[in-house]
Design a protein around this motif. Structure first.
Motif, PDB file in Angstrom:
ATOM      1  N   ALA A 180      19.853 -38.229  24.714  1.00 31.91           N
ATOM      2  CA  ALA A 180      19.187 -37.390  25.712  1.00 31.91           C
ATOM      3  C   ALA A 180      17.807 -37.904  26.106  1.00 31.91           C
ATOM      4  O   ALA A 180      17.497 -37.968  27.307  1.00 31.91           O
ATOM      5  CB  ALA A 180      19.112 -35.948  25.209  1.00 31.91           C
ATOM      6  N   SER A 184      17.110 -39.371  30.021  1.00 36.37           N
ATOM      7  CA  SER A 184      16.154 -38.607  30.838  1.00 36.37           C
ATOM      8  C   SER A 184      15.199 -39.527  31.594  1.00 36.37           C
ATOM      9  O   SER A 184      14.558 -39.096  32.556  1.00 36.37           O
ATOM     10  CB  SER A 184      15.348 -37.655  29.947  1.00 36.37           C
ATOM     11  OG  SER A 184      14.464 -38.374  29.104  1.00 36.37           O
ATOM     12  N   LYS A 194      27.161 -38.144  32.903  1.00 36.40           N
ATOM     13  CA  LYS A 194      26.888 -37.012  32.014  1.00 36.40           C
ATOM     14  C   LYS A 194      28.171 -36.492  31.379  1.00 36.40           C
ATOM     15  O   LYS A 194      28.229 -36.224  30.172  1.00 36.40           O
ATOM     16  CB  LYS A 194      26.196 -35.900  32.801  1.00 36.40           C
ATOM     17  CG  LYS A 194      25.714 -34.748  31.952  1.00 36.40           C
ATOM     18  CD  LYS A 194      24.928 -33.749  32.793  1.00 36.40           C
ATOM     19  CE  LYS A 194      24.374 -32.630  31.930  1.00 36.40           C
ATOM     20  NZ  LYS A 194      23.573 -31.669  32.729  1.00 36.40           N
ATOM     21  N   TYR A 257      23.712 -32.308  19.798  1.00 39.18           N
ATOM     22  CA  TYR A 257      24.469 -33.090  20.768  1.00 39.18           C
ATOM     23  C   TYR A 257      25.412 -32.276  21.659  1.00 39.18           C
ATOM     24  O   TYR A 257      25.899 -32.816  22.657  1.00 39.18           O
ATOM     25  CB  TYR A 257      25.269 -34.179  20.049  1.00 39.18           C
ATOM     26  CG  TYR A 257      24.371 -35.214  19.425  1.00 39.18           C
ATOM     27  CD1 TYR A 257      23.662 -36.112  20.221  1.00 39.18           C
ATOM     28  CD2 TYR A 257      24.191 -35.280  18.049  1.00 39.18           C
ATOM     29  CE1 TYR A 257      22.817 -37.050  19.667  1.00 39.18           C
ATOM     30  CE2 TYR A 257      23.338 -36.217  17.483  1.00 39.18           C
ATOM     31  CZ  TYR A 257      22.661 -37.094  18.298  1.00 39.18           C
ATOM     32  OH  TYR A 257      21.807 -38.016  17.745  1.00 39.18           O
ATOM     33  N   LYS A 261      20.961 -29.587  27.579  1.00 37.60           N
ATOM     34  CA  LYS A 261      19.700 -30.296  27.376  1.00 37.60           C
ATOM     35  C   LYS A 261      18.743 -30.080  28.551  1.00 37.60           C
ATOM     36  O   LYS A 261      19.152 -29.953  29.692  1.00 37.60           O
ATOM     37  CB  LYS A 261      19.953 -31.805  27.235  1.00 37.60           C
ATOM     38  CG  LYS A 261      20.711 -32.202  25.985  1.00 37.60           C
ATOM     39  CD  LYS A 261      19.830 -32.061  24.755  1.00 37.60           C
ATOM     40  CE  LYS A 261      20.529 -32.619  23.532  1.00 37.60           C
ATOM     41  NZ  LYS A 261      21.765 -31.945  23.191  1.00 37.60           N
ATOM     42  N   ASP A 269      14.964 -30.963  19.380  1.00 41.38           N
ATOM     43  CA  ASP A 269      15.958 -31.956  18.973  1.00 41.38           C
ATOM     44  C   ASP A 269      15.359 -32.964  17.997  1.00 41.38           C
ATOM     45  O   ASP A 269      16.035 -33.414  17.063  1.00 41.38           O
ATOM     46  CB  ASP A 269      16.496 -32.695  20.199  1.00 41.38           C
ATOM     47  CG  ASP A 269      17.406 -31.824  21.049  1.00 41.38           C
ATOM     48  OD1 ASP A 269      17.757 -30.724  20.589  1.00 41.38           O
ATOM     49  OD2 ASP A 269      17.750 -32.234  22.162  1.00 41.38           O
TER      50      ASP A 269
END
Length: 321
Positions: A180, A184, A194, A257, A261, A269
């Motif tokens: 993640a 990002s 995704k 996971y 997010k 996280d």
């Protein structure tokens, strides 16, 4: 691997927001890492040297200990170095390599846990046929399949992520190259990528967990049909350590996971990642040693032999002087 980004380095931000905690964290994580290595190596040596532990259950446990030791070696030494470093930079190839080995070994852990649950089901449901159903060759095949499947899935994840185009920002809000925080930073992270990453992570976590739960449903059905309370207790006690490790492993990993997010969740996280990269590998050998008398006896034997060897070495050295 096609690299569309012009930036040569990432910055692992990690615990940089808490500069006053970095040295205490270094000491704490360093001793935890040494304990993890000592505990897992002790379990592997105990299983290797104790002939009564040369069974499928302990073969898988030895493989799990080796895999978890390698997983921590991928993350913790780098984390310790960054806690004492001012730069905390990591190149794109290093980041991809770290992610590849971390997720490959992590997936391997999940599949080994699934194989261990099948082993427990076979031992309880078909004790007379157990030596035929779980031969050493079959155990090796299951272990090899777990490793190859984990490596293949990890390779797919890394290829998807590192074929993205990264924007100007190069700060990873984590202490290692996790999925993640890295994606990002991408400019073209679309719905298709995704969904592909979610499918791979769900296959590893949810797929292996479903296999484990199916095994335990059949185990429970078999155990409740046993006539004696002593037999039921013995059957459940052989599964308690494995079930405890499964709950710890999948609880933390699923939280990180499988939930939705956003950038605000990276700090949560990261804290959870400390748990499953440091605490979980530390708890697993403790759980198996505390709840297993055979393992306790084997560990005492190994530690006793080690102490005698050290004492004899010191004595011989003193006599030479």
């Amino acid at each position: 691997m096609d690299n569309h980004t012009a930036m040569p380095m990432f910055l692992l931000w990690g615990f940089s927001s808490f500069p006053e905690l970095q040295h205490p964290l270094f000491v704490l994580i360093f001793f935890a890492h040494m304990t993890i290595l000592a505990a897992n190596v002790s379990i592997m040596v105990a299983i290797k040297l104790s002939h009564n532990l040369h069974t499928p259950m302990y073969f898988f446990l030895c493989g799990l200990s080796l895999s978890e030791t390698c997983t921590t070696m991928v993350i913790i030494p780098r984390m310790l170095a960054d806690l004492l470093s001012e730069t905390k930079t990591i190149s794109l190839p290093e980041c991809a390599t770290q992610m590849f080995f971390f997720f490959g070994l992590g997936a391997n852990n999940c599949f080994i846990l699934a194989a261990m649950s099948y082993d427990r089901y076979t031992a309880i449901h078909s004790p007379l046929h157990y030596p035929v159903l779980m031969t050493r060759k079959i155990c090796l095949q299951q272990m090899l399949a777990s490793f190859l499947l984990g490596i293949l899935i990890s390779l797919c994840i890394v290829c998807i992520i590192f074929n993205l185009s990264f924007c100007d920002s190069k700060t990873i809000q984590h202490f290692f190259c996790d999925i993640a925080p890295v994606v990002s930073l991408a400019c073209d992270y679309a719905f298709l990528q995704k969904m592909a990453l979610l499918a791979f992570t769900a296959f590893v976590l949810v797929g292996s967990f479903i296999l484990i739960m199916i095994s335990y449903v059949f185990i429970a059905c078999t155990v409740v049909k046993m006539p004696s309370a002593k037999g039921r207790y013995k059957a459940f006690s052989t599964c308690s350590s494995h079930l405890t490790v499964v709950c710890i492993h999948y609880g933390f990993a699923s939280f990180v996971y499988l939930r939705p997010k956003n950038k605000d969740s990276f700090s949560e996280d990261m804290l959870m990642a400390v748990t499953y990269t440091v605490l979980t590998p530390l708890l697993n050998p403790i759980v198996y040693s505390l709840r297993n008398r055979e393992m306790q006896a084997a560990l005492r034997k190994v530690l006793g032999n080690a102490n005698r060897f050290i004492a004899q070495s010191v004595t011989n050295r003193a006599m030479d002087l």
